[in-house]
Design an enzyme around this catalytic site. Structure first.
Site, PDB file in Angstrom:
ATOM      1  N   LYS A 111      44.481  54.036  24.516  1.00 28.19           N
ATOM      2  CA  LYS A 111      44.418  53.161  25.410  1.00 28.19           C
ATOM      3  C   LYS A 111      45.511  52.099  25.349  1.00 28.19           C
ATOM      4  CE  LYS A 111      41.127  50.576  28.940  1.00 28.19           C
ATOM      5  NZ  LYS A 111      39.776  51.221  29.353  1.00 28.19           N
TER       6      LYS A 111
HETATM    7  P1  NAD Z   1      40.832  45.322  38.364  1.00 26.71           P
HETATM    8  O1  NAD Z   1      41.859  45.609  38.331  1.00 26.71           O
HETATM    9  O2  NAD Z   1      41.035  46.757  39.540  1.00 26.71           O
HETATM   10  O3  NAD Z   1      40.423  44.457  38.656  1.00 26.71           O
HETATM   11  C1  NAD Z   1      39.656  43.356  38.404  1.00 26.71           C
HETATM   12  C2  NAD Z   1      39.142  42.318  38.515  1.00 26.71           C
HETATM   13  O4  NAD Z   1      38.689  41.434  37.741  1.00 26.71           O
HETATM   14  C3  NAD Z   1      39.925  41.218  40.020  1.00 26.71           C
HETATM   15  O5  NAD Z   1      38.972  40.970  40.606  1.00 26.71           O
HETATM   16  C4  NAD Z   1      40.250  40.485  38.938  1.00 26.71           C
HETATM   17  O6  NAD Z   1      40.591  38.912  39.443  1.00 26.71           O
HETATM   18  C5  NAD Z   1      39.263  39.927  38.094  1.00 26.71           C
HETATM   19  N1  NAD Z   1      39.975  39.253  37.000  1.00 26.71           N
HETATM   20  C6  NAD Z   1      40.541  39.343  36.486  1.00 26.71           C
HETATM   21  N2  NAD Z   1      40.429  37.746  35.455  1.00 26.71           N
HETATM   22  C7  NAD Z   1      39.465  37.315  35.689  1.00 26.71           C
HETATM   23  C8  NAD Z   1      39.624  36.271  34.865  1.00 26.71           C
HETATM   24  N3  NAD Z   1      39.562  35.967  34.169  1.00 26.71           N
HETATM   25  N4  NAD Z   1      37.873  35.879  35.273  1.00 26.71           N
HETATM   26  C9  NAD Z   1      37.215  36.900  36.596  1.00 26.71           C
HETATM   27  N5  NAD Z   1      37.210  37.914  36.972  1.00 26.71           N
HETATM   28  C10 NAD Z   1      38.636  38.117  36.711  1.00 26.71           C
HETATM   29  O7  NAD Z   1      40.113  46.287  36.771  1.00 26.71           O
HETATM   30  P2  NAD Z   1      39.736  47.347  37.432  1.00 26.71           P
HETATM   31  O8  NAD Z   1      39.590  48.448  37.424  1.00 26.71           O
HETATM   32  O9  NAD Z   1      38.164  47.126  38.249  1.00 26.71           O
HETATM   33  O10 NAD Z   1      37.832  47.009  35.845  1.00 26.71           O
HETATM   34  C11 NAD Z   1      37.579  46.105  35.658  1.00 26.71           C
HETATM   35  C12 NAD Z   1      37.238  46.707  33.796  1.00 26.71           C
HETATM   36  O11 NAD Z   1      36.427  47.579  33.857  1.00 26.71           O
HETATM   37  C13 NAD Z   1      37.720  46.948  33.310  1.00 26.71           C
HETATM   38  O12 NAD Z   1      37.307  45.724  31.989  1.00 26.71           O
HETATM   39  C14 NAD Z   1      38.598  47.877  32.425  1.00 26.71           C
HETATM   40  O13 NAD Z   1      38.581  47.708  31.456  1.00 26.71           O
HETATM   41  C15 NAD Z   1      36.683  48.575  32.500  1.00 26.71           C
HETATM   42  N6  NAD Z   1      36.608  49.263  33.351  1.00 26.71           N
HETATM   43  C16 NAD Z   1      37.582  50.244  34.435  1.00 26.71           C
HETATM   44  C17 NAD Z   1      37.653  51.349  35.167  1.00 26.71           C
HETATM   45  C18 NAD Z   1      38.704  52.268  35.839  1.00 26.71           C
HETATM   46  O14 NAD Z   1      37.885  53.465  36.240  1.00 26.71           O
HETATM   47  N7  NAD Z   1      38.701  51.352  36.090  1.00 26.71           N
HETATM   48  C19 NAD Z   1      36.699  51.962  33.668  1.00 26.71           C
HETATM   49  C20 NAD Z   1      35.855  51.361  32.418  1.00 26.71           C
HETATM   50  C21 NAD Z   1      36.587  50.243  32.243  1.00 26.71           C
END
Ligand code: NAD
Length: 426
Positions: A111
């Site tokens: 990561k």
């Molecule tokens: P993203 O950037 O698309 O969305 C992130 C969201 O979190 C946004 O709505 C943002 O406004 C919100 N956010 C940011 N800071 C915040 C805070 N302090 N309080 C509340 N909300 C907040 O990211 P994503 O890809 O949706 O990833 C979200 C989570 O899922 C992360 O922990 C990531 O590691 C995990 N994840 C993502 C994937 C993927 O395929 N994208 C896969 C597995 C896990």
């Protein structure tokens, strides 16, 4: 409004290591393997310069931690966020090792990311940052060595820039053999149909498996969602298809609530026209951030950052199940309090594994020169998610433990086996 922070009392790495140690003790993990797995294999920190639109030069800090590759190439996302540091990269890379192992993939865990707030940069600056970061990583990434993917604030477009930059450093003859250096690309640039929705879809499959196990269904269940990005939005689309009602959402701009239900598509449309934020959405009421997790609901889906459910807010929680869409959203002390209250936690290394499973499909598609359909992807993904849930239930019953520890035991055992069979070089 008080902004939530990624790291509160417990560091993220401390959290993942508490989870690991708990499982390692219970399964009586081989002591030599335990020593190896307790620390990442490689930690890369790069400082790289980028010219900004105004002509000035800024130096950025990027990270890539490669935790373990006993089962195959390192695999895991790149995050653009101010909270990206070595602790976060280590923790997230470690979770990836357990996630890919639990899913039965031929991958290890990695990561990384860049410590920036991408909202402060133009699109062309983000392109130069992404390309220069890729260049700085050089052959520390590679299609058969370490394969990044999207994470918080990184997009399919950025993945296409990474692929293009990496491929441009190779000879003409070799170039096209390297498209699978990164997954999560746009479909037109070698991406996979359905990779965009895979993580959110997987979260909902996990919840459906939970519902089956608890002799209930998602229909009519109310839920709240922290994070309305890739994972959160797509989870809400599939929750709606299954008849669940979204009553609260929180993102980086604030929290909203409507007990009558919030329409995911309508909120998504509003957000797209509001610089990516849900703040001031007219069809729901604003709510102080600190009241969010205490909202009346059946299900909580954290889909934003790590360490969000902590001792500070855990006692307010009324939901009976937490489906961890985010990585590390529940710290160990909050986890234990929830378990003592019989709240089910569907652990992150299983719950959000739909993303990396679909990334594996994309990698295979590129490697074999194939084109998969959306139906094929979602069907194969669903099958894999169901298999993993069954493995967790079996392990939980065998070791008489909670689902997170059970999932860790399953994942660690696969890596332990690889070490025991191969031995340690030389
Ligand atoms: P993203 O950037 O698309 O969305 C992130 C969201 O979190 C946004 O709505 C943002 O406004 C919100 N956010 C940011 N800071 C915040 C805070 N302090 N309080 C509340 N909300 C907040 O990211 P994503 O890809 O949706 O990833 C979200 C989570 O899922 C992360 O922990 C990531 O590691 C995990 N994840 C993502 C994937 C993927 O395929 N994208 C896969 C597995 C896990």
């Amino acid at each position: 409004m008080k902004p939530l922070k990624e790291v509160k009392k417990m560091g993220m790495y401390e959290n993942v290591m508490l989870q690991f140690n708990r499982a390692a003790d219970l399964m009586n993990l081989n002591p030599s393997v335990r020593k190896i797995l307790a620390i990442p294999n490689t930690e890369i920190v790069v400082n790289f310069p980028v010219k900004l639109d105004n002509g000035s030069v800024e130096v950025f800090k990027g990270y890539r931690v490669q935790h373990n590759n006993a089962l195959g190439p390192y695999k895991g996302g790149l995050r653009y966020h101010e909270t990206v540091d070595i602790d976060a990269a280590r923790a997230l890379a470690t979770w990836m090792t357990w996630k890919t192992s639990l899913a039965g993939l031929p991958y290890g865990g990695g990561k990384g990311g860049v410590q920036i707030n991408p909202k402060l940069f133009s699109n062309s600056e983000l392109e130069r940052i992404t390309r220069r970061f890729t260049y700085a990583l050089g052959d520390n990434i590679g299609p058969e060595h370490d394969i990044p993917a999207p994470d918080v604030n990184t997009t399919p477009q950025m993945m296409a820039w990474i692929a293009d930059t990496y491929m441009s450093t190779k000879s003409t003859n070799e170039r096209t053999k390297h498209a699978h250096v990164v997954t999560g690309k746009p479909v037109s640039a070698g991406g996979l149909e359905g990779r965009d929705r895979a993580t959110g879809f997987g979260v909902v499959i996990a919840l459906k498996e939970w519902a089956k196990h608890r002799n209930t269904s998602l229909r009519g269940k109310s839920y709240i969602l922290q994070g309305f990005g890739n994972v959160g939005y797509w989870a809400s689309v599939f929750m709606q298809k299954n008849g669940a009602i979204l009553v609260g959402v929180q993102d980086a701009s604030g929290s909203i609530y409507n007990e009558q239900g919030i329409d995911p598509e309508n909120l998504h449309q509003y957000m797209s026209e509001n610089r990516g934020f849900i703040k001031d959405y007219a069809l729901a009421n604003a709510l102080p951030n600190e009241m969010f997790f205490g909202l009346n609901c059946d299900i909580i889906i954290p889909a934003a950052l790590g360490n969000q459910i902590t001792e500070d807010n855990v006692d307010t929680i009324k939901a009976s199940v937490i489906a961890e869409g985010a990585n590390g959203p529940t710290d160990t002390s909050a986890n234990d309090i929830l378990i003592s209250k019989n709240v089910d936690i569907i652990p992150d290394i299983y719950c959000n594994s739909g993303g990396v499973i679909a990334s594996y499909f994309e990698w295979l598609q590129n490697r074999n020169g194939e084109m998969w359909t959306m139906e094929e992807v979602l069907e194969k993904l669903e099958t894999k998610m169901k298999v993993s849930f069954k493995k967790i239930l079996e392990s939980a019953s065998k070791y008489n433990t909670d689902w997170r520890t059970a999932a860790f035991i399953e994942a660690i055992a696969r890596v332990e086996q690889a070490y025991l069979q191969r031995g340690i070089f030389p």
